[in-house]
Design a protein around this motif. Structure first.
Motif, PDB file in Angstrom:
ATOM      1  N   GLY A  33      15.897  32.330 -37.733  1.00 25.04           N
ATOM      2  CA  GLY A  33      16.031  31.240 -38.780  1.00 25.04           C
ATOM      3  C   GLY A  33      16.748  31.615 -39.915  1.00 25.04           C
ATOM      4  N   ARG A  34      16.335  32.955 -40.379  1.00 35.83           N
ATOM      5  CA  ARG A  34      16.950  33.580 -41.769  1.00 35.83           C
ATOM      6  C   ARG A  34      18.469  33.943 -41.646  1.00 35.83           C
ATOM      7  NH1 ARG A  34      13.121  33.806 -45.443  1.00 35.83           N
ATOM      8  NH2 ARG A  34      11.059  33.755 -44.904  1.00 35.83           N
ATOM      9  N   LEU A  35      18.766  34.292 -40.290  1.00 31.38           N
ATOM     10  CA  LEU A  35      19.974  34.692 -40.264  1.00 31.38           C
ATOM     11  C   LEU A  35      20.929  33.681 -40.089  1.00 31.38           C
ATOM     12  CD1 LEU A  35      19.593  37.746 -37.781  1.00 31.38           C
ATOM     13  CD2 LEU A  35      20.309  37.853 -39.997  1.00 31.38           C
ATOM     14  N   ARG A  36      20.485  32.493 -39.317  1.00 36.16           N
ATOM     15  CA  ARG A  36      21.138  31.297 -39.138  1.00 36.16           C
ATOM     16  C   ARG A  36      21.576  30.414 -40.301  1.00 36.16           C
ATOM     17  NH1 ARG A  36      20.670  25.760 -39.028  1.00 36.16           N
ATOM     18  NH2 ARG A  36      19.018  26.285 -40.160  1.00 36.16           N
ATOM     19  N   LYS A  37      20.460  30.331 -41.385  1.00 39.07           N
ATOM     20  CA  LYS A  37      20.673  29.596 -42.579  1.00 39.07           C
ATOM     21  C   LYS A  37      21.148  30.576 -43.677  1.00 39.07           C
ATOM     22  CE  LYS A  37      20.589  25.990 -45.168  1.00 39.07           C
ATOM     23  NZ  LYS A  37      21.623  24.939 -44.880  1.00 39.07           N
ATOM     24  N   ILE A  38      20.273  31.376 -44.090  1.00 35.73           N
ATOM     25  CA  ILE A  38      20.567  32.015 -45.343  1.00 35.73           C
ATOM     26  C   ILE A  38      21.700  33.075 -45.189  1.00 35.73           C
ATOM     27  CG2 ILE A  38      19.521  33.669 -46.801  1.00 35.73           C
ATOM     28  CD1 ILE A  38      16.650  32.520 -46.100  1.00 35.73           C
ATOM     29  N   SER A  39      21.843  33.663 -43.986  1.00 32.30           N
ATOM     30  CA  SER A  39      23.108  34.660 -43.679  1.00 32.30           C
ATOM     31  C   SER A  39      23.993  33.944 -43.323  1.00 32.30           C
ATOM     32  CB  SER A  39      22.502  35.875 -43.053  1.00 32.30           C
ATOM     33  OG  SER A  39      21.562  36.559 -43.580  1.00 32.30           O
ATOM     34  N   LYS A  40      24.117  32.735 -43.053  1.00 32.70           N
ATOM     35  CA  LYS A  40      25.176  31.924 -42.559  1.00 32.70           C
ATOM     36  C   LYS A  40      25.830  32.614 -41.019  1.00 32.70           C
ATOM     37  CE  LYS A  40      26.036  29.667 -46.768  1.00 32.70           C
ATOM     38  NZ  LYS A  40      24.766  30.204 -47.391  1.00 32.70           N
ATOM     39  N   CYS A  41      24.927  33.042 -40.100  1.00 27.15           N
ATOM     40  CA  CYS A  41      25.597  33.478 -39.017  1.00 27.15           C
ATOM     41  C   CYS A  41      25.662  32.461 -37.789  1.00 27.15           C
ATOM     42  CB  CYS A  41      24.515  34.597 -38.306  1.00 27.15           C
ATOM     43  SG  CYS A  41      24.492  36.055 -39.608  1.00 27.15           S
ATOM     44  N   GLY A  42      26.781  32.597 -37.191  1.00 27.68           N
ATOM     45  CA  GLY A  42      27.066  32.104 -35.860  1.00 27.68           C
ATOM     46  C   GLY A  42      26.411  32.935 -34.833  1.00 27.68           C
ATOM     47  N   PRO A  43      26.760  32.399 -33.491  1.00 22.25           N
ATOM     48  CA  PRO A  43      26.234  33.261 -32.601  1.00 22.25           C
ATOM     49  C   PRO A  43      26.598  34.861 -32.539  1.00 22.25           C
ATOM     50  CG  PRO A  43      26.905  31.153 -31.597  1.00 22.25           C
ATOM     51  CD  PRO A  43      27.228  31.272 -33.157  1.00 22.25           C
ATOM     52  N   PHE A  44      27.912  35.040 -32.862  1.00 19.77           N
ATOM     53  CA  PHE A  44      28.263  36.627 -32.526  1.00 19.77           C
ATOM     54  C   PHE A  44      28.007  37.361 -33.722  1.00 19.77           C
ATOM     55  CE2 PHE A  44      31.772  39.599 -33.214  1.00 19.77           C
ATOM     56  CZ  PHE A  44      31.518  40.203 -31.872  1.00 19.77           C
ATOM     57  N   SER A  45      28.156  36.849 -34.941  1.00 20.42           N
ATOM     58  CA  SER A  45      27.522  37.575 -35.945  1.00 20.42           C
ATOM     59  C   SER A  45      26.079  37.914 -35.912  1.00 20.42           C
ATOM     60  CB  SER A  45      28.192  36.883 -37.407  1.00 20.42           C
ATOM     61  OG  SER A  45      27.624  35.767 -37.468  1.00 20.42           O
ATOM     62  N   MET A  46      25.281  36.842 -35.510  1.00 20.70           N
ATOM     63  CA  MET A  46      23.892  36.924 -35.361  1.00 20.70           C
ATOM     64  C   MET A  46      23.530  38.281 -34.478  1.00 20.70           C
ATOM     65  SD  MET A  46      20.808  34.302 -34.266  1.00 20.70           S
ATOM     66  CE  MET A  46      21.066  33.116 -35.554  1.00 20.70           C
ATOM     67  N   PHE A  47      24.235  38.142 -33.171  1.00 15.88           N
ATOM     68  CA  PHE A  47      24.016  39.290 -32.226  1.00 15.88           C
ATOM     69  C   PHE A  47      24.443  40.615 -32.912  1.00 15.88           C
ATOM     70  CE2 PHE A  47      26.389  41.973 -29.357  1.00 15.88           C
ATOM     71  CZ  PHE A  47      25.293  42.157 -28.351  1.00 15.88           C
ATOM     72  N   CYS A  48      25.457  40.628 -33.585  1.00 15.17           N
ATOM     73  CA  CYS A  48      25.905  41.910 -34.317  1.00 15.17           C
ATOM     74  C   CYS A  48      24.916  42.517 -35.250  1.00 15.17           C
ATOM     75  CB  CYS A  48      27.226  41.917 -35.064  1.00 15.17           C
ATOM     76  SG  CYS A  48      28.430  41.563 -33.858  1.00 15.17           S
ATOM     77  N   LYS A  49      24.242  41.554 -35.823  1.00 10.67           N
ATOM     78  CA  LYS A  49      22.958  42.074 -36.857  1.00 10.67           C
ATOM     79  C   LYS A  49      21.695  42.251 -36.318  1.00 10.67           C
ATOM     80  CE  LYS A  49      24.514  39.330 -40.951  1.00 10.67           C
ATOM     81  NZ  LYS A  49      24.741  40.441 -41.797  1.00 10.67           N
ATOM     82  N   LEU A  50      21.571  41.441 -35.126  1.00  9.97           N
ATOM     83  CA  LEU A  50      20.048  41.819 -34.403  1.00  9.97           C
ATOM     84  C   LEU A  50      20.302  43.054 -33.400  1.00  9.97           C
ATOM     85  CD1 LEU A  50      19.077  38.041 -33.452  1.00  9.97           C
ATOM     86  CD2 LEU A  50      18.050  39.607 -35.125  1.00  9.97           C
ATOM     87  N   ILE A  51      21.381  43.404 -33.028  1.00 11.07           N
ATOM     88  CA  ILE A  51      21.453  44.829 -32.148  1.00 11.07           C
ATOM     89  C   ILE A  51      21.174  45.866 -33.064  1.00 11.07           C
ATOM     90  CG2 ILE A  51      23.155  43.816 -30.517  1.00 11.07           C
ATOM     91  CD1 ILE A  51      25.334  45.262 -31.952  1.00 11.07           C
ATOM     92  N   HIS A  52      21.003  45.808 -34.370  1.00  7.10           N
ATOM     93  CA  HIS A  52      20.625  46.788 -35.139  1.00  7.10           C
ATOM     94  C   HIS A  52      19.304  46.594 -35.684  1.00  7.10           C
ATOM     95  CE1 HIS A  52      24.537  48.808 -35.656  1.00  7.10           C
ATOM     96  NE2 HIS A  52      25.223  47.574 -35.815  1.00  7.10           N
TER      97      HIS A  52
END
Length: 676
Positions: A577-596
């Protein structure tokens, strides 16, 4: 030699369009300021009409009534011999501005329009107001006749200017201007302004107070001076709660702090600035005593304390102003509904403390709500019994464990509790369907399809909503008491993110105090209540797995859990939820952050599956946000479509392009790993 200046800032619990009440609270704050020897009084943003007027700002009545209140203030003997700084909307050259009006002894000194607007998240200021973009420029504003009759003035200065008294210089900021990288106080400080004021309507969010305090401290750290901050307090008619926090800072130190949460209605290119000269002194020539300021240590509430204070105050404002006699909550024995119940209990604790402390206004409101002019609340449990009704809505799929947990918590907080069985109503509705179609749907456990299984869950949930409203309207009548009850919702922000609730079920209510709070924070809040309020029933609630209990039991025990249904834990949902709204992540950028972020716990392929599942659920269920119950705003990752999170509600739920990018990245990472 320095000069001692006494100035007052305040927090007011204003109410949108309550011009009479707003005027009374403004006058009370000025009276208190003068009683403490202040020569200048600062109030919150748009305090005359209330900040939350929204599209009422378009109405000429709002402007007219604001000027009528201003006239009352100008004429009042309370406002004499003190510079009063009040907020209201003003139309200048056919443009609407959010303004500060500074006046002294029936004369308006200047009108300062807001220059930097709040227009993100919960705020839509440019929908109603234009920013004043004429830096260091001042025009003449022609006063309405009703004001001219009082002041004897035809025009007054309007624009970017400061106030120059005999002994100092005062500059004004308005709310969001402080948060801007190029805040007006920076240039004003370079031009010799010594005192900065900020009239604000800054809402509460968990963990936000430290940002506010640091900004105010830094405003005077570099170039010195005094900074006064006033804020709105309370719920003025919308989802947000304004949490006060009035303060005074001197040379980078906070030297005075108002309460952050309280039930009290009143707590009282470089160009030179245009100066409006005032034949008035804030300091006294006879007073040679020059006090030294002592910095104070700011008390920051923990998130658990904030939940026990902010939503509880918001609920009380809503209840006392709604004309209703209390709340009704479907209490399931789970974390969410138990958190809502505990917030109501915390409200009762605060009310009893306020009455014990001599707050006559709170006592008057409590007596009006319970319909008893002789009632004197002393015990939170006893008050809870008067204003709070809980009900456990059992079905054949409910377990004894959840029934007992709901009963035990209700006993400990003191709510009036009922057990209601919904099976007859559910079977009646299914009987209607069967009579028309000749078919009777079955649960998955009995061989039914996924569609049958979901429909059978939803009909239970929706029956609970209908019954909640029926009992809210008539349960007091059945007890021989007047009034009705407000239905409370209990869907948390993480469930709203994924749409993991039934549309128009018992999460559909009048208001929802936890709709902006994550499951993780709610669990911490319940642990806080268990320890601080001795609500021991909460420990078994915290230990139980979250479940909707809408599918058949297995050997009398729950077989359905929320996290299994969603395919992810609530902790994972909070991160997403924080990545989606605060970091403004779509599916791909969210995936790139979460794999780390999750590399130690999940493989790239597993992260991919969770991200895809979330976005599928989010997009398929986004339509539910258009009808979500008005919720207390507590988190900046709220998915509330009605005010805060403006996104489509019809998506291509396959996300084909985005998911293909994720798949390509997973394949590439697997290939790189194989080469090593």
């Amino acid at each position: 030699m320095g000069r001692k200046v006494t100035m007052a800032t305040c927090c007011l619990n204003q109410w949108a369009l309550d011009f009479e009440g707003n005027c009374e609270r403004i006058l009370r704050s000025i009276e208190e300021a003068k009683a403490h020897g202040a020569k200048y009084r600062l109030g919150p943003e748009l305090e005359i009409c209330g900040y939350g007027c929204a599209d009422h700002f378009y109405e000429s009545d709002t402007l007219l009534h604001s000027f009528q209140v201003l006239r009352n203030l100008l004429e009042s003997p309370v406002t004499q011999d003190i510079i009063c700084d009040v907020g209201m909307p003003i139309m200048h050259h056919n443009v609407r501005y959010n303004c500060r009006v500074l006046f002294l002894n029936r004369k308006i000194l200047l009108i300062r329009p807001k220059m930097l607007m709040a227009n993100h998240g919960n705020y839509r200021e440019v929908r109603w107001f234009s920013p004043w973009n004429k830096l260091r420029q001042v025009e003449e504003y022609f006063l309405p006749r009703m004001i001219q009759e009082v002041t004897g003035q035809d025009t007054v200065p309007f624009g970017d200017c400061v106030l120059s008294t005999k002994d100092t210089c005062i500059g004004t900021e308005i709310c969001a201007e402080l948060w801007n990288p190029d805040s007006p106080h920076i240039q004003m400080g370079r031009d010799g302004v010594e005192i900065f004021t900020n009239s604000s309507a800054s809402h509460h969010e968990l963990r936000k107070a430290d940002q506010r305090v640091n900004l105010i401290k830094s405003a005077t750290t570099k170039s010195g001076g005094i900074y006064l901050y006033a804020n709105q307090r309370g719920c003025d008619g919308d989802r947000v709660y304004y949490d006060g926090c009035a303060m005074v800072a001197i040379n980078g130190d906070v030297v005075a702090q108002g309460a952050q949460f309280s039930l009290d209605d009143v707590e009282s290119d470089f160009k030179p600035c245009h100066r409006v000269k005032v034949d008035f002194s804030l300091s006294s020539c006879d007073d040679v005593y020059l006090p030294t300021h002592q910095p104070i240590e700011w008390h920051f509430h923990t998130p658990e304390e904030e939940i026990s204070l902010g939503p509880a105050c918001w609920l009380w404002d809503y209840l006392r102003r709604s004309g209703q006699a209390g709340f009704l909550l479907p209490l399931s024995g789970g974390v969410d509904s138990s958190s809502t119940a505990c917030i109501v209990h915390c409200m009762c604790v605060q009310l009893c403390r306020a009455v014990e402390g001599g707050n006559s206004r709170v006592l008057e409101d409590v007596r009006r709500v319970v319909g008893d002019e002789s009632y004197h609340p002393q015990d939170p449990k006893q008050l809870c019994a008067r204003v709070f009704t809980t009900c456990y809505m059992a079905s054949e799929n409910s377990s004894e464990d959840t029934r007992n947990r709901a009963r035990d918590l209700a006993n400990q907080i003191g709510s009036t509790h009922m057990n209601i069985n919904i099976d007859v109503a559910v079977k009646g509705i299914l009987g209607i369907f069967s009579a028309v179609t000749g078919r009777w749907p079955q649960f998955r456990a009995s061989g039914g399809s996924a569609r049958e299984n979901l429909a059978l869950q939803n009909v239970q949930a929706r029956v609970r909503m209908v019954l909640a409203y029926l009992f809210a309207q008539l349960s007091l009548w059945a007890r021989g008491r007047p009034g009705g009850l407000l239905v409370l919702g209990s869907a948390n922000v993480d469930e709203s993110l994924t749409g993991y609730f039934t549309k128009y079920d018992c999460s559909s209510a009048d208001i929802n105090p936890i709709g902006g709070i994550s499951k993780t924070d709610l669990k911490r809040f319940l642990l806080h209540c268990a320890e601080q309020l001795q609500l021991t029933a909460l420990r078994s609630i915290l230990a139980a797995p979250p479940t909707a209990e809408l599918e058949p039991l297995t050997d009398g025990r729950v077989s359905q859990t929320d996290e299994a249904d969603m395919g992810m834990t609530y902790s994972e949902l909070s991160v997403i939820g924080r990545l989606r709204k605060i970091s403004k992540c779509g599916p791909f950028s969210m995936f790139c952050k979460l794999i780390h972020t999750w590399k130690d716990a999940l493989s790239p392929s597993e992260v991919s599956q969770k991200v895809k599942r979330f976005f599928r659920m989010y997009s398929v269920n986004r339509h539910k946000m258009t009808t979500v119950t008005p919720s207390y705003h507590a988190e900046s990752y709220s998915p509330d479509d009605n005010r805060f999170d403006l996104r489509p509600f019809l998506y291509n739920a396959s996300w084909s392009w985005q998911f293909r990018c994720i798949d390509d990245q997973v394949t590439q990472m697997a290939a790189n790993t194989a080469k090593r």
